[in-house]
Design an enzyme around this catalytic site. Structure first.
Site, PDB file in Angstrom:
ATOM      1  CB  CYS A  41      -0.978  -0.020   1.175  1.00  0.00           C
ATOM      2  SG  CYS A  41      -0.221   0.051   2.818  1.00  0.00           S
ATOM      3  CG  HIS A  47      -4.580  -0.005   3.926  1.00  0.00           C
ATOM      4  ND1 HIS A  47      -3.831  -0.869   3.154  1.00  0.00           N
ATOM      5  CD2 HIS A  47      -5.542   0.483   3.102  1.00  0.00           C
ATOM      6  CE1 HIS A  47      -4.320  -0.912   1.927  1.00  0.00           C
ATOM      7  NE2 HIS A  47      -5.354  -0.102   1.873  1.00  0.00           N
ATOM      8  CG  HIS A  55      -6.706   0.475  -1.674  1.00  0.00           C
ATOM      9  ND1 HIS A  55      -6.944  -0.160  -0.474  1.00  0.00           N
ATOM     10  CD2 HIS A  55      -7.677   0.016  -2.514  1.00  0.00           C
ATOM     11  CE1 HIS A  55      -7.997  -0.959  -0.578  1.00  0.00           C
ATOM     12  NE2 HIS A  55      -8.453  -0.865  -1.801  1.00  0.00           N
TER      13      HIS A  55
END
Length: 360
Positions: free
Chosen positions: A275, A323, A335
């Site tokens: 990510c 994240h 993402h």
């Protein structure tokens, strides 16, 4: 199709797939426990399933991947710090070599001055003129004697200072080497944790029959849809009209061009990403280097309010900042979700938002 229409269409498809899931199946999957393993001696063939509801299994798998994401951040940070320390050790080594060479040159100069004094009976050249009976000669060379004494003093002072610097460089190199070894140990531990969490999550999924895995995926999509819908219905995007900067547009173009590439922990492209590897690479492509991990991006980049958000900003998720995704407009992010998934478009509110940061 322009980016806004394409993003909206993508989210519509995701939502439509969720709505099409059977309500009966959804209720059954959420509440009913999975069938137990067959009794001993039974001829019935059945997969070994945990006595948990699918919703419990989904939450457990999600938790394992979240833990793996946090460990990935620890690994990436340790790797970044190890690279910095390695570079610093090389730089210090070069400075030590240069310092030693300088010491040798200064010693040679001091030796030459000492030999000159020896040839003159222990007196420097200028002192010979001090002993003359000629007043004019004395005046002409008195200044030279003072300059020579100052040069000798400066030479000895420079040698002493260089020696102090060498000692400092050596101590700094030793300290950085200790930190480097510590970060290598952190990397090894983090890698072990990541592998263990991902393996445990995969094992849970593998113990489900194909039909259960499909239902599990629908549960995941429904949970994301509910969260996104609640987020949008809160009016959080009302009046949001932030326009991307030129750098922001470049970052968004880069990030969305990676859609379909697989998530791989620790990856920074070009074939796969985690990510924060995706968000960092996108902003580097836009000409703005940012920290490597989602936690460091959250800690070090300027924070902005959601009502001021614009495409290119980064949305950080979960309380541990484990994240991160890039806002692309229309309530959506691009993402890299987790192992087993590809870079994709998702609802910006489909996960627990910690906050928003702006690289540039």
């Amino acid at each position: 199709m322009n980016r806004r229409r394409w993003t909206t269409a993508t989210l519509t498809v995701v939502c439509a797939l969720t709505v099409l899931a059977s309500p009966a199946l959804t209720l059954q999957a959420s509440a009913a426990p999975l069938p137990p393993a067959p009794r001993p001696g039974s001829t019935q063939a059945a997969p070994r399933l945990p006595e948990k509801t699918l919703e419990e299994v989904r939450a457990e798998i999600d938790g394992l991947y979240r833990q793996a994401a946090a460990a990935t951040d620890a690994y990436n940070l340790a790797e970044e710090q190890a690279d910095e320390q390695s570079a610093e050790i090389v730089k210090l080594a070069q400075m030590i070599v240069a310092g030693r060479e300088k010491i040798e040159r200064l010693k040679a100069q001091a030796g030459a001055a000492a030999r000159a004094q020896y040839r003159n009976g222990g007196l420097p050249d200028g002192a010979q003129f001090v002993l003359t009976d000629d007043p004019q000669l004395f005046l002409d060379h008195a200044g030279r004697l003072q300059q020579g004494a100052k040069a000798t003093k400066d030479l000895l002072g420079e040698m002493a200072q260089t020696q102090v610097e060498l000692t400092t460089y050596a101590n700094d190199a030793s300290t950085n080497w200790t930190k480097l070894e510590a970060n290598r140990l952190k990397q090894a531990k983090a890698k072990k944790d990541i592998d263990a969490k991902i393996e445990a999550a995969k094992k849970l999924e593998s113990e489900l029959a194909a039909e259960e895995r499909a239902r599990l995926r629908r549960l995941e999509e429904q949970a994301q849809y509910r969260a996104q819908t609640a987020w949008l219905n809160s009016g959080v995007l009302k009046g949001l009209d932030g326009k991307a900067t030129e750098q922001g547009k470049k970052a968004v173009r880069f990030a969305t061009a990676q859609i379909g590439k697989p998530y791989v922990w620790g990856a920074e492209g070009p074939g796969s990403y985690d990510c924060s590897g995706l968000t960092q690479s996108a902003w580097i492509a836009a000409g703005r280097p940012i920290p490597r991990t989602s936690q460091e991006q959250w800690r070090l980049l300027p924070h902005v309010d959601i009502k001021d958000m614009r495409p290119g900003d980064l949305i950080v998720y979960f309380k541990d900042a484990s994240h991160i995704g890039m806002y692309v407009g229309d309530g959506a992010i691009v993402h890299a979700p987790r192992p087993g998934r590809d870079v994709t478009i998702a609802g910006a509110g489909s996960m627990e938002i910690l906050g928003v940061v702006r690289p540039g």
